[in-house]
Each structure stands twice: as C-alpha cells, then as structure tokens.
Design an enzyme around this catalytic site. Structure first.
Site, PDB file in Angstrom:
ATOM      1  N   ASP A  84       0.849  -1.194   0.000  1.00 23.26           N
ATOM      2  CA  ASP A  84       0.000   0.000   0.000  1.00 23.26           C
ATOM      3  C   ASP A  84       0.882   1.240   0.000  1.00 23.26           C
ATOM      4  OD1 ASP A  84       0.774  -0.471   2.749  1.00 23.26           O
ATOM      5  OD2 ASP A  84      -0.852   0.836   3.431  1.00 23.26           O
ATOM      6  N   GLU A 149      -0.055  -0.884   5.924  1.00 26.13           N
ATOM      7  CA  GLU A 149       0.986  -0.269   6.753  1.00 26.13           C
ATOM      8  C   GLU A 149       0.743   1.225   6.889  1.00 26.13           C
ATOM      9  OE1 GLU A 149       4.574   1.574   8.203  1.00 26.13           O
ATOM     10  OE2 GLU A 149       3.589   1.997   6.319  1.00 26.13           O
TER      11      GLU A 149
HETATM   12  N1  BES Z   1       8.398   3.408   5.574  1.00 25.13           N
HETATM   13  C1  BES Z   1       7.762   4.213   6.557  1.00 25.13           C
HETATM   14  C2  BES Z   1       8.472   4.188   7.892  1.00 25.13           C
HETATM   15  C3  BES Z   1       9.764   4.946   7.919  1.00 25.13           C
HETATM   16  C4  BES Z   1       9.769   6.283   7.634  1.00 25.13           C
HETATM   17  C5  BES Z   1      10.919   4.305   8.238  1.00 25.13           C
HETATM   18  C6  BES Z   1      10.931   6.991   7.652  1.00 25.13           C
HETATM   19  C7  BES Z   1      12.098   4.997   8.249  1.00 25.13           C
HETATM   20  C8  BES Z   1      12.112   6.346   7.955  1.00 25.13           C
HETATM   21  C9  BES Z   1       6.348   3.734   6.733  1.00 25.13           C
HETATM   22  O1  BES Z   1       5.721   3.411   5.519  1.00 25.13           O
HETATM   23  C10 BES Z   1       5.536   4.858   7.323  1.00 25.13           C
HETATM   24  O2  BES Z   1       5.314   5.828   6.651  1.00 25.13           O
HETATM   25  N2  BES Z   1       5.082   4.667   8.555  1.00 25.13           N
HETATM   26  C11 BES Z   1       4.187   5.561   9.145  1.00 25.13           C
HETATM   27  C12 BES Z   1       3.428   4.802  10.184  1.00 25.13           C
HETATM   28  C13 BES Z   1       2.040   5.278  10.409  1.00 25.13           C
HETATM   29  C14 BES Z   1       1.225   5.395   9.167  1.00 25.13           C
HETATM   30  C15 BES Z   1       1.349   4.403  11.409  1.00 25.13           C
HETATM   31  C16 BES Z   1       4.916   6.742   9.757  1.00 25.13           C
HETATM   32  O3  BES Z   1       6.056   6.600  10.222  1.00 25.13           O
HETATM   33  O4  BES Z   1       4.354   7.824   9.712  1.00 25.13           O
HETATM   34 MN    MN Z   2       6.879   2.241   4.374  1.00 28.12          MN
HETATM   35 MN    MN Z   3       5.132   5.323   4.538  1.00 32.05          MN
END
Ligand code: BES
Ligand code: MN
Ligand code: MN
Length: 450
Positions: A84, A149
C-alpha cells in the site's frame, strides 16, 4: 556497482514499473479494487518464481503470503514489506503523474517507488537472482507483504496471531526506510513509535457574523491556536503531564556513536529549504530525530479558506497531531495523557474532544546479533564498505508485534534515502539503489545461511 551475471536490470525495472502503475492507496476506499490488483500482482510473481503464494483476506486490505522452504537445516527468513502507498495528494505538485512511473536522472518517480514497493520488490527480485543463479535459495524464505501499513496495520496483528505457526521464522528482514546517506550502507536498529490524535473544538451552534458576534462569542480557531501553543514550552519540551515518564535516556556511548556519523546541520537544513532547525534544547539533530519523542501538528482546519475575505466566526475547528515516541513510552498511554491534557485546556465557551486514531510501539534492537553481522557482510559485498548503525525517526507499527507474537528478531536493511521524498509529491527511488537493493537482498540470504 550492481554487477551480477544474472541481474537483468531492464527487466527488474519494467516489472517494478508495472507494480507502480497500480494506485494502491490504502486510505482511499474507492481504490479497493486496485489494492486487490496489487496483491494479485505480487502473488502471481512469487508463484512464477516457484513460491507457494496466496492472497489472504482480512477485515481490511488483503495480505500476500508466499513461502519457499527448500533449505532443510537452514534458517527461515521472513521478508516483510507493504504494497500500500500514501495518497498522492497534492496531485498538482507532481511534475509527472504519480501512477505513471517516469525515469529522470536515474530515478523512477512514482508514488510508492521507495515506500515501499521498490524496496519490497527488490527482495522479490533478489530471490529471483538466487534462483536463476544457484537454482535454489540458500535459506527458507517467507514473504509477508501487507496492504495496511500506511494506515496503521490494524488487521495485521490478528493475522499474525492466527498464522503464528505458519509464520514461524528465525529472523524478519524489512527494507522500508532510508539509509543514512547516499554512500553509506546502513543497518537501522531503532524505530520511533507513534501516537496520533485528532482534536475537535466546538464553539457556537452555527457560524457567526464576525461583526455582530466578534469579541463576545467564543472562537474555536483562536481556542485551538491557544491550545496548540501550550503543548510545547520555549525549550521545545512537550508539556503534557507524564509525557516523558519512562523515556529511556540516551547513553553517552550511543550519543558518541551518533556524533561520529557524517551529519552536517547546515546541509540538512538546506536539503529541506530552511535556515534553522528548531527542536528540544540540549539535544543534537540526530538525537532529536532518533532518540527523543516529539509532537507535531500534521493538519489543521476551520473557518473560511476560499478566495478573498469572508467575515465569519467558525463554529468548529480541528487539528491532527502526531507524537513520535521512543522506547519506554506506550502509545495508548501517551494518547490518554494527551487527551486529558488537551481537553483540560479548553478555553471558556468551547468544547474540546480528543480522539485516539492509531499508533505504533517504539522499538530498539540489539546491535550485538549474528543477524546484524550478516547484514553488515552483505552490505560490504555490495557497497565495498562497512555499514553504519543508525536509528530512524519513522515508525513501522507492526514491528513490535513481530517480536511479541512471532518471537523473532527484526533486521532493518534500508535501501532508500530521505531525498526520495516518501509521502511527498514527486516521490522517487534511485534505480541504482533499487539494483543495489536486489544484490543486498540476495547476498543477505547467502550470509544468513552461514
Ligand atoms: N516506511 C515508513 C516508515 C519509515 C519512515 C521508516 C521513515 C524509516 C524512515 C512507513 O511506511 C511509514 O510511513 N510509517 C508511518 C506509520 C504510520 C502510518 C502508522 C509513519 O512513520 O508515519
Ligand atoms: Mn513504508
Ligand atoms: Mn510510509
């Protein structure tokens, strides 16, 4: 770089682009069909590689599960990723359409290119590389690629519980983040957690003429601004009572290690077009990003936003607030504390309601593990230099559950860069990072077999 007798980069690119053309935005209910198409695409690909692959329904978007268990006596590696993507908005800011992958200067531009389709697909192609070379994988491999996710992985935890036996593994590999810098291969050993709340402020029972009522009637937008201004003090510390309870303080050893990383504040500021980096007093930029909790307003609304002026006092206003958490904090508890405090700040004549939207637990991994050593060796084979060990400010909500439900350690081997601009318009992924990611995946499986 990315030299390997069996790596057909043109074919790997073309396939990824096909996946990027599917607008699998999990937050958008009109795209349920596209979500399923993306899941089917991955299932079909893994099936063609000789994996036993299927698409499992959940209460939300489907999960892709595939396994190839033909290395008896060898470890079992579960590779997690998400198909997604974030919404493409604001669409007008994209130089080329978000779901028409376009290559410029060695980068593919498309929503999801780095987060996380490109990184997840690098693992699919990494497995392909090994199968085309040695004919078999050196370890047992399971793929778990989810579709929620970006909306908090609400249905994945029950899925893990229901499939705990099947998902049993020795280590979980994830590539869903950014390397420390372009020429620095990175093993990431910590993620921040997240508590996310929405604030609703209600004033009068209807919008009011700002002349007839202004000065006497409560103004929910002013009230919201007052509330927000009270959430951090002058030192950048969050004022919610109890917010910092239990926070694991950074050790001198860790701070020293981070000081040794090639980071430059001026460059970092310039890379986002600002000339200052405000934050919590007493902590460096990397410490603020990786090791300290924070609070940010992510959205705000209320009143007239159209052209010209309209003299009106809105009846309602609202805001969305994210709080990034570090080990020692619990998202549910923090959301409760935020709710109590923000509601207690309601200015006279307004009603304030705080809703807990979703969250994720913070995690920190043990640096002293054979899996991290294997990742270090694999990265050295690809990049010709040892990995940096870094934490990150982002969150991957399911990671904590991997440890509690599956009982397996998580290994974060990030392939992207911050400059890929995940979640922003013109998200991209450097094709050499993608190709190096494919090699990293293949070598990592080889190193994990040792
Ligand atoms: N891939 C990201 C997480 C991430 C961001 C890891 C920056 C390392 C550096 C993931 O897809 C994401 O965006 N996670 C969200 C989580 C939320 C939607 C619950 C986030 O971190 O905002
Ligand atoms: Mn991600
Ligand atoms: Mn993300």
């Amino acid at each position: 770089m990315a030299n390997h007798p069996h790596l057909d980069t043109a074919d790997a690119d073309a396939e990824l682009f096909d996946l990027l053309r599917i607008p699998s935005v999990s937050a958008d209910s009109t795209r349920r069909g596209d979500m399923r198409r993306a899941a089917d695409f991955l299932r079909a690909k893994l099936d063609s590689l000789g994996f036993t692959a299927r698409v499992d329904d959940t209460a939300g978007h489907p999960v892709v599960y595939a396994e190839r268990l033909k290395a008896p006596g060898k470890p079992t590696v579960l590779i997690y990723g998400h198909y997604d993507v974030q919404p493409e908005a604001p669409e007008a800011e994209w130089l080329t359409p978000p779901f028409e992958p376009t290559v410029r200067d060695g980068r593919v531009y498309a929503r999801g290119s780095t987060d996380d389709k490109g990184q997840a697909y690098a693992h699919v192609r990494g497995a392909q590389l090994l199968l085309e070379g040695a004919g078999e994988l050196p370890v047992n491999v399971k793929f778990l690629i989810e579709g929620e996710e970006e909306v908090g992985s609400r249905n994945l935890e029950p899925y893990l519980r229901a499939h705990a036996d099947e998902l049993k593994c020795d280590v979980i590999v994830i590539s869903d983040g950014s390397r420390f810098a372009k020429d620095v291969p990175t093993v990431t050993y910590g993620l921040r957690g997240l508590a996310y709340v929405e604030v609703h402020v209600q004033g009068a029972s209807r919008d009011l003429h700002s002349g007839s009522y202004g000065g006497a009637a409560p103004n929910p937008i002013n009230a919201l601004a007052t509330i927000i201004s009270k959430l951090k003090d002058e030192e950048g510390r969050i004022t919610i009572p109890g917010f910092y309870d239990g926070v694991h303080e950074l050790t001198e050893q860790e701070r020293g290690m981070w000081r040794g990383l090639p980071h430059d504040d001026a460059e970092f500021a310039a890379s986002i077009g600002v000339d200052a980096l405000p934050g919590e007093a007493g902590y460096s930029t990397l410490e603020r990003l990786w090791g300290r909790p924070t609070l940010d307003v992510n959205g705000i609304w209320g009143g007239y936003q159209g052209e010209g002026s309209k003299t009106v006092i809105a009846a309602k206003a609202g805001a969305k607030i994210s709080m990034r958490l570090v080990p020692g904090q619990d998202p549910h508890r923090v959301a409760e504390l935020a709710k109590d405090y923000i509601e207690s700040l309601a200015p006279e004549g307004t009603k304030v309601e705080v809703i807990d939207l979703h969250g994720g637990q913070p995690v920190a991994m043990d640096l002293d593990s054979p899996f991290i050593a294997a990742a270090d060796r694999a990265l050295e084979r690809v990049y010709g230099r040892r990995a940096a060990f870094a934490r990150t400010g982002g969150s991957i909500p399911i990671v904590a559950a991997f440890r509690t439900i599956l009982g397996a350690p998580v290994l974060l081997v990030d392939m992207g860069l911050n400059e890929d601009a995940p979640h922003s318009p013109n998200e991209s992924f450097a094709l050499d990072d993608y190709h190096n990611g494919i090699l990293t995946s293949a070598y990592l499986l080889e190193e994990l077999a040792k």
